[in-house]
Design a protein around this motif. Structure first.
Motif, PDB file in Angstrom:
ATOM      1  N   MET A 110      15.576  -0.123  -4.471  1.00  0.00           N
ATOM      2  CA  MET A 110      14.201  -0.050  -4.981  1.00  0.00           C
ATOM      3  C   MET A 110      13.811   1.403  -5.211  1.00  0.00           C
ATOM      4  SD  MET A 110      10.732  -1.507  -3.170  1.00  0.00           S
ATOM      5  CE  MET A 110       9.137  -1.268  -3.925  1.00  0.00           C
ATOM      6  N   THR A 111      13.087   1.651  -6.287  1.00  0.00           N
ATOM      7  CA  THR A 111      12.600   2.999  -6.539  1.00  0.00           C
ATOM      8  C   THR A 111      11.577   3.376  -5.477  1.00  0.00           C
ATOM      9  OG1 THR A 111      10.926   2.089  -8.005  1.00  0.00           O
ATOM     10  CG2 THR A 111      12.941   2.865  -9.019  1.00  0.00           C
ATOM     11  N   ASN A 112      11.509   4.655  -5.150  1.00  0.00           N
ATOM     12  CA  ASN A 112      10.564   5.102  -4.131  1.00  0.00           C
ATOM     13  C   ASN A 112       9.163   5.173  -4.704  1.00  0.00           C
ATOM     14  OD1 ASN A 112      12.517   5.462  -2.094  1.00  0.00           O
ATOM     15  ND2 ASN A 112      13.131   7.420  -2.994  1.00  0.00           N
ATOM     16  N   LEU A 113       8.267   4.449  -4.093  1.00  0.00           N
ATOM     17  CA  LEU A 113       6.884   4.470  -4.544  1.00  0.00           C
ATOM     18  C   LEU A 113       6.125   5.508  -3.738  1.00  0.00           C
ATOM     19  CD1 LEU A 113       6.119   0.654  -4.867  1.00  0.00           C
ATOM     20  CD2 LEU A 113       6.931   2.218  -6.599  1.00  0.00           C
ATOM     21  N   THR A 114       5.622   6.526  -4.412  1.00  0.00           N
ATOM     22  CA  THR A 114       4.840   7.545  -3.723  1.00  0.00           C
ATOM     23  C   THR A 114       3.406   7.103  -3.537  1.00  0.00           C
ATOM     24  OG1 THR A 114       4.429   8.599  -5.871  1.00  0.00           O
ATOM     25  CG2 THR A 114       6.280   9.429  -4.565  1.00  0.00           C
ATOM     26  N   ASN A 115       2.929   6.254  -4.425  1.00  0.00           N
ATOM     27  CA  ASN A 115       1.555   5.763  -4.342  1.00  0.00           C
ATOM     28  C   ASN A 115       1.519   4.280  -4.673  1.00  0.00           C
ATOM     29  OD1 ASN A 115      -0.045   8.279  -3.892  1.00  0.00           O
ATOM     30  ND2 ASN A 115       0.905   8.863  -5.817  1.00  0.00           N
ATOM     31  N   TYR A 116       0.708   3.559  -3.920  1.00  0.00           N
ATOM     32  CA  TYR A 116       0.422   2.172  -4.222  1.00  0.00           C
ATOM     33  C   TYR A 116      -1.031   2.055  -4.662  1.00  0.00           C
ATOM     34  CZ  TYR A 116       4.615   0.388  -1.773  1.00  0.00           C
ATOM     35  OH  TYR A 116       5.890   0.092  -1.391  1.00  0.00           O
ATOM     36  N   HIS A 117      -1.307   1.058  -5.475  1.00  0.00           N
ATOM     37  CA  HIS A 117      -2.699   0.706  -5.700  1.00  0.00           C
ATOM     38  C   HIS A 117      -3.265   0.278  -4.345  1.00  0.00           C
ATOM     39  CE1 HIS A 117      -6.203  -1.614  -6.953  1.00  0.00           C
ATOM     40  NE2 HIS A 117      -6.114  -1.023  -8.135  1.00  0.00           N
ATOM     41  N   LYS A 143      -5.485  -1.775  -3.158  1.00  0.00           N
ATOM     42  CA  LYS A 143      -5.612  -3.201  -2.853  1.00  0.00           C
ATOM     43  C   LYS A 143      -4.243  -3.853  -2.691  1.00  0.00           C
ATOM     44  CE  LYS A 143     -10.156  -4.152  -4.853  1.00  0.00           C
ATOM     45  NZ  LYS A 143     -10.946  -4.997  -5.795  1.00  0.00           N
ATOM     46  N   ILE A 144      -3.295  -3.428  -3.509  1.00  0.00           N
ATOM     47  CA  ILE A 144      -1.941  -3.967  -3.414  1.00  0.00           C
ATOM     48  C   ILE A 144      -1.286  -3.532  -2.111  1.00  0.00           C
ATOM     49  CG2 ILE A 144       0.334  -4.013  -4.477  1.00  0.00           C
ATOM     50  CD1 ILE A 144      -1.851  -5.514  -6.025  1.00  0.00           C
ATOM     51  N   GLU A 145      -1.556  -2.305  -1.694  1.00  0.00           N
ATOM     52  CA  GLU A 145      -0.972  -1.801  -0.446  1.00  0.00           C
ATOM     53  C   GLU A 145      -1.418  -2.643   0.744  1.00  0.00           C
ATOM     54  OE1 GLU A 145      -0.116   2.488   1.685  1.00  0.00           O
ATOM     55  OE2 GLU A 145      -1.860   2.286   0.352  1.00  0.00           O
ATOM     56  N   PHE A 171       1.103  -0.880 -12.485  1.00  0.00           N
ATOM     57  CA  PHE A 171      -0.193  -1.047 -11.812  1.00  0.00           C
ATOM     58  C   PHE A 171      -0.025  -0.957 -10.301  1.00  0.00           C
ATOM     59  CE2 PHE A 171      -3.539  -3.638  -9.901  1.00  0.00           C
ATOM     60  CZ  PHE A 171      -4.671  -3.109 -10.500  1.00  0.00           C
ATOM     61  N   ILE A 172       1.021  -1.591  -9.771  1.00  0.00           N
ATOM     62  CA  ILE A 172       1.288  -1.524  -8.333  1.00  0.00           C
ATOM     63  C   ILE A 172       1.508  -0.080  -7.905  1.00  0.00           C
ATOM     64  CG2 ILE A 172       3.054  -2.085  -6.593  1.00  0.00           C
ATOM     65  CD1 ILE A 172       3.298  -4.833  -7.906  1.00  0.00           C
ATOM     66  N   CYS A 173       2.117   0.714  -8.792  1.00  0.00           N
ATOM     67  CA  CYS A 173       2.366   2.133  -8.516  1.00  0.00           C
ATOM     68  C   CYS A 173       1.146   3.010  -8.794  1.00  0.00           C
ATOM     69  CB  CYS A 173       3.543   2.630  -9.347  1.00  0.00           C
ATOM     70  SG  CYS A 173       5.097   1.804  -8.994  1.00  0.00           S
ATOM     71  N   ALA A 174      -0.007   2.361  -8.978  1.00  0.00           N
ATOM     72  CA  ALA A 174      -1.282   3.070  -9.188  1.00  0.00           C
ATOM     73  C   ALA A 174      -1.295   3.868 -10.479  1.00  0.00           C
ATOM     74  CB  ALA A 174      -1.617   3.974  -7.997  1.00  0.00           C
ATOM     75  N   ARG A 175      -0.656   3.311 -11.528  1.00  0.00           N
ATOM     76  CA  ARG A 175      -0.690   3.931 -12.845  1.00  0.00           C
ATOM     77  C   ARG A 175      -1.269   2.958 -13.853  1.00  0.00           C
ATOM     78  NH1 ARG A 175       4.159   3.899 -14.297  1.00  0.00           N
ATOM     79  NH2 ARG A 175       5.424   3.843 -12.398  1.00  0.00           N
ATOM     80  N   ASP A 176      -1.882   3.501 -14.930  1.00  0.00           N
ATOM     81  CA  ASP A 176      -2.392   2.641 -15.991  1.00  0.00           C
ATOM     82  C   ASP A 176      -1.535   2.750 -17.246  1.00  0.00           C
ATOM     83  OD1 ASP A 176      -3.048   5.170 -16.811  1.00  0.00           O
ATOM     84  OD2 ASP A 176      -5.198   4.778 -17.077  1.00  0.00           O
ATOM     85  N   TYR A 177      -0.298   3.186 -17.078  1.00  0.00           N
ATOM     86  CA  TYR A 177       0.648   3.285 -18.189  1.00  0.00           C
ATOM     87  C   TYR A 177       2.051   3.008 -17.653  1.00  0.00           C
ATOM     88  CZ  TYR A 177       1.314   7.861 -16.026  1.00  0.00           C
ATOM     89  OH  TYR A 177       1.553   8.860 -15.120  1.00  0.00           O
ATOM     90  N   VAL A 178       2.917   2.544 -18.555  1.00  0.00           N
ATOM     91  CA  VAL A 178       4.287   2.177 -18.188  1.00  0.00           C
ATOM     92  C   VAL A 178       5.238   3.320 -18.497  1.00  0.00           C
ATOM     93  CG1 VAL A 178       6.218   0.610 -18.710  1.00  0.00           C
ATOM     94  CG2 VAL A 178       3.884  -0.290 -18.521  1.00  0.00           C
TER      95      VAL A 178
END
Length: 320
Positions: free
Chosen positions: A1-8, A10-12, A262-269
């Protein structure tokens, strides 16, 4: 899995809630939420006893959603899934009794053990978000999420899902066995009472529907779309592939990438989102040639090879 530095945020909360119960399966949990947020469905293929049912129950409890379980058996009828109309002599009319498919989060357990006719009733609901009973179409309420399981052993007397039906699942996952340390932690956690008994909702259905709408609005650059299409096209031209990924697969990969962003707290892919999700979204959509199967080629290896070969676009519209 890629390392997620930030979560949304609510998802976290949801992930932390589930990871208290399901030890060491953060990636499976995250990918399940990818499917849920993109309004897709999951096929879990693994041996009994690794936590498939517990994952779905914990997910439903964390989101304050109704949970329904369908145990698929050879004698299960379509009406056992969708519901049935029963005559009420007092009112002198037929009343429709909801089937378990009417839940918010549905576990379709051992879906390959029932007949194709019954499987089709489930797959209609997944694809159309509606069921047909006595010639009438009944829309399913939202949210609606199906996690189906398959046992990869004991194939005798089963009805494997054909490729056209596998294509209906956004993601195919495997749980896998826990490590020694994870299994020891699990035993410690359930020594007095099971963690799911104290699990409380950290989100409600209205919030979930709002997040699904936000996921739909995540931006996908045209170059990223081009990258997705290039990857899908390459599956159709690979020498080891008899039948490549359909356009439904390209749509599924884009939707999944939006949810993961979105889970990674971004609004772009990002292209990296596509690369990470491609094996999970495309692996079950590829039909290998007979020669490739004989040589031991696997779908995952084909996708891995294509990800190395297909150039990733940069912001200037050039390839690197």
């Amino acid at each position: 899995m890629t390392n997620l530095t930030n979560y949304h945020p609510k998802i976290e909360k949801v992930l932390n809630n589930i990871n208290r119960v399901i030890i060491g399966k953060e990636e499976v949990t995250t990918l399940s939420l990818v499917a849920l947020l993109s309004q897709g469905h999951v096929l879990l293929e693994d041996v009994p006893g690794v936590g498939k049912t517990m994952l779905v129950k914990t997910l439903a409890k964390s989101l304050d959603c109704s949970f329904k379980r369908i145990q698929f058996t050879p004698d299960l009828l379509p009406s056992d899934v969708t519901g049935v109309s029963i005559y009420n002599p007092k009112e002198m009319n037929f009343e429709f009794r909801n089937g378990p498919i009417m839940g918010d989060i549905v576990l379709a357990d051992e879906v390959n053990r029932t007949s194709p006719k019954t499987q089709s009733s489930l797959l209609e609901a997944m694809e159309e978000h509606s069921v047909t009973v006595d010639g009438q179409t009944i829309d399913l309420k939202q949210p609606f999420f199906v996690m189906a399981t398959q046992n990869p052993i004991e194939y005798e007397g089963t009805y494997p899902l054909p490729e056209a039906q596998l294509d209906r699942f956004l993601i195919k996952l495997k749980m896998g066995y826990p490590t020694e340390a994870q299994e020891l932690e699990m035993l410690h956690n359930i020594s007095e009472r099971h963690p799911i008994e104290t699990t409380e909702a950290v989100m409600n259905k209205e919030e979930l529907l709002d997040l699904q709408q936000q996921v739909a609005e995540v931006f996908v650059d045209k170059l990223v779309q081009q990258y997705i299409v290039g990857l899908i096209t390459a599956t159709r031209n690979h020498p080891s592939v008899y039948l490549g990924v359909s356009p439904r697969g390209s749509i599924a990969l884009m939707r999944a990438a939006k949810a993961y962003a979105f889970i990674c707290a971004r609004d772009y892919v990002l292209p990296d989102d596509v690369k990470y999700l491609a094996p999970h979204v495309l692996g079950h959509r590829i039909i290998l040639s007979a020669e490739a199967k004989f040589e031991g080629v696997e779908s995952a290896k084909v996708i891995e090879q294509l990800l190395e070969e297909i150039a990733v676009p940069n912001r200037k519209g050039q390839f690197k």
